[in-house]
Write a protein that holds these residues in place. Structure first.
Motif, PDB file in Angstrom:
ATOM      1  N   TRP A   1      28.110   7.818  28.149  1.00 15.05           N
ATOM      2  CA  TRP A   1      27.946   8.787  28.976  1.00 15.05           C
ATOM      3  C   TRP A   1      29.350   9.702  29.405  1.00 15.05           C
ATOM      4  O   TRP A   1      29.717  10.555  29.410  1.00 15.05           O
ATOM      5  N   GLU A   2      30.469   8.632  29.335  1.00 13.55           N
ATOM      6  CA  GLU A   2      31.595   8.957  29.373  1.00 13.55           C
ATOM      7  C   GLU A   2      32.692   9.546  28.228  1.00 13.55           C
ATOM      8  O   GLU A   2      33.439  10.413  28.510  1.00 13.55           O
TER       9      GLU A   2
ATOM     10  N   TRP B   1      32.407  20.466  29.794  1.00  8.59           N
ATOM     11  CA  TRP B   1      32.085  19.443  30.725  1.00  8.59           C
ATOM     12  C   TRP B   1      31.406  19.984  32.148  1.00  8.59           C
ATOM     13  O   TRP B   1      30.426  19.376  32.470  1.00  8.59           O
ATOM     14  N   ASP B   2      32.087  20.999  32.484  1.00  9.21           N
ATOM     15  CA  ASP B   2      31.611  21.406  34.055  1.00  9.21           C
ATOM     16  C   ASP B   2      30.205  22.142  33.857  1.00  9.21           C
ATOM     17  O   ASP B   2      29.414  21.803  34.659  1.00  9.21           O
TER      18      ASP B   2
ATOM     19  N   ALA C   1      27.775  19.334  33.193  1.00  8.69           N
ATOM     20  CA  ALA C   1      27.786  18.343  34.591  1.00  8.69           C
ATOM     21  C   ALA C   1      26.654  18.957  35.587  1.00  8.69           C
ATOM     22  O   ALA C   1      25.941  18.584  36.185  1.00  8.69           O
ATOM     23  N   GLU C   2      26.867  20.491  35.536  1.00  4.81           N
ATOM     24  CA  GLU C   2      25.895  21.249  36.357  1.00  4.81           C
ATOM     25  C   GLU C   2      24.417  21.159  35.823  1.00  4.81           C
ATOM     26  O   GLU C   2      23.601  20.942  36.887  1.00  4.81           O
TER      27      GLU C   2
ATOM     28  N   GLY D   1      23.943  17.030  36.296  1.00  2.00           N
ATOM     29  CA  GLY D   1      23.797  16.481  37.568  1.00  2.00           C
ATOM     30  C   GLY D   1      22.689  16.171  38.231  1.00  2.00           C
ATOM     31  O   GLY D   1      22.211  15.192  38.939  1.00  2.00           O
TER      32      GLY D   1
ATOM     33  N   VAL E   1      27.470  12.224  36.259  1.00  5.63           N
ATOM     34  CA  VAL E   1      28.381  12.844  36.888  1.00  5.63           C
ATOM     35  C   VAL E   1      29.366  12.070  37.670  1.00  5.63           C
ATOM     36  O   VAL E   1      30.724  12.106  37.454  1.00  5.63           O
ATOM     37  N   ASN E   2      28.699  11.088  38.582  1.00  7.75           N
ATOM     38  CA  ASN E   2      29.755  10.284  39.460  1.00  7.75           C
ATOM     39  C   ASN E   2      30.582   9.297  38.709  1.00  7.75           C
ATOM     40  O   ASN E   2      31.405   8.924  39.262  1.00  7.75           O
TER      41      ASN E   2
ATOM     42  N   ARG F   1      31.896   9.552  35.654  1.00  9.56           N
ATOM     43  CA  ARG F   1      32.820  10.227  34.903  1.00  9.56           C
ATOM     44  C   ARG F   1      34.366   9.881  35.247  1.00  9.56           C
ATOM     45  O   ARG F   1      34.740   9.954  36.347  1.00  9.56           O
TER      46      ARG F   1
END
Length: 93
Positions: free
Chosen positions: A22-23, A72-73, A76-77, A80, A87-88, A90
């Motif tokens: 995931w990362e 990424w943003d 993540a939206e 999430g 997301v948490n 990362r």
């Protein structure tokens, strides 16, 4: 990971092996004279060149890095609410 299908095709055509969680995601060129994880890759590259005028990515990690930075943003939206741990957990890239 790619920004669009054309980039994704170029990554696939590289023949490199994907490693990830995931990362992060990275590609490793595991081919040598005795081992090729994608023996039919030459046919795919020919098809890609003929139909799209594209060549394989020389280093798919460059495409992955650019994609990660740019998207990424947005990812993540989207992910999430479904998988907040993604997301948490990362770490900074």
């Amino acid at each position: 990971m790619a920004r669009d299908m054309r980039e994704f095709f170029r990554v696939l055509a590289s023949g490199w092996t994907a490693w990830g969680d995931w990362e992060s995601l990275a590609y490793d060129n595991q081919r040598d004279e005795d081992y090729d994880p994608c023996p039919d890759n030459a046919k795919f590259r020919e098809w890609l060149r003929h139909h799209f005028g594209l060549e394989a990515a020389e280093d798919p990690n460059e495409i992955v890095g650019t994609t990660d930075t740019q998207l990424w943003d947005r990812f993540a939206e989207w992910i999430g609410p479904i998988c907040p741990d993604v997301v948490n957990s990362r770490t900074e890239v």
